[in-house]
Scaffold this motif. Structure first.
Motif, PDB file in Angstrom:
ATOM      1  N   THR A 123      13.360 -47.368 -84.573  1.00  0.00           N
ATOM      2  CA  THR A 123      13.121 -47.836 -83.032  1.00  0.00           C
ATOM      3  C   THR A 123      14.239 -47.145 -82.203  1.00  0.00           C
ATOM      4  O   THR A 123      13.707 -46.907 -80.902  1.00  0.00           O
ATOM      5  N   THR A 142      12.276 -44.124 -81.155  1.00  0.00           N
ATOM      6  CA  THR A 142      11.109 -44.307 -80.313  1.00  0.00           C
ATOM      7  C   THR A 142      11.417 -44.907 -78.899  1.00  0.00           C
ATOM      8  O   THR A 142      10.917 -44.414 -77.916  1.00  0.00           O
ATOM      9  N   GLY A 188       8.356 -44.216 -87.703  1.00  0.00           N
ATOM     10  CA  GLY A 188       8.319 -45.709 -88.124  1.00  0.00           C
ATOM     11  C   GLY A 188       7.550 -45.904 -89.348  1.00  0.00           C
ATOM     12  O   GLY A 188       7.367 -46.723 -90.005  1.00  0.00           O
TER      13      GLY A 188
END
Length: 160
Positions: free
Chosen positions: A68, A71, A15
């Motif tokens: 995202t 993750t 990110g």
């Protein structure tokens, strides 16, 4: 089955690229357009800078969604806490500032509400990472060295 540690590190850092892209959108949406408009003395430069900021912001949102997803997948697989979790904060903060700058420049309520949502996510990320950091520190500050490493004497080479 957990992936190797190297793969966790890559996912934690995925990110970080959102930050510079989001900051570029903020610059295009705010400061750059003002300087360009003054330099060119025309309204077209401000519109061009705003549209450029929106395009860069769109790429930042795409990157944020992909990062995202990676993750969340890693967390579901058992991502252990590490200090690298603080790298999640910068991209969300950059998205907050970029979205806020675009909201101010465009006067769009959509961007205002998206900035509020990103700010809420930023606060949540801070609380989660700070909580994990404090818990991690509390567990490791009072831990004694394993095997008495602090009391180990000097080692003489054999054969002397």
């Amino acid at each position: 089955m957990r992936p190797p540690r190297e793969r966790w590190c890559l996912r934690c850092g995925s990110g970080r690229g959102v930050g510079p892209v989001g900051d570029g959108a903020r610059s295009a949406g705010r400061g750059s357009s003002e300087r360009a408009a003054r330099a060119l003395r025309g309204g077209g430069a401000a519109v061009f800078a705003l549209l450029g900021g929106i395009v860069v912001w769109g790429f930042a949102m795409l990157w944020l969604v992909l990062a995202t997803g990676l993750t969340v997948r890693a967390i579901r697989a058992g991502l252990p806490f590490a200090p690298t979790w603080w790298s999640f904060i910068f991209p969300v903060g950059a998205c907050v500032t970029a979205t806020g700058a675009l909201a101010a420049r465009a006067g769009s309520e959509v961007f205002v509400w998206m900035a509020v949502v990103f700010y809420g996510l930023l606060v949540i990320a801070w609380v989660v990472v700070a909580g994990h950091s404090l818990r991690h520190a509390a567990r490791h500050v009072w831990r004694r060295p394993v095997g008495g490493h602090a009391h180990r004497g000097t080692v003489e080479p054999e054969g002397r």
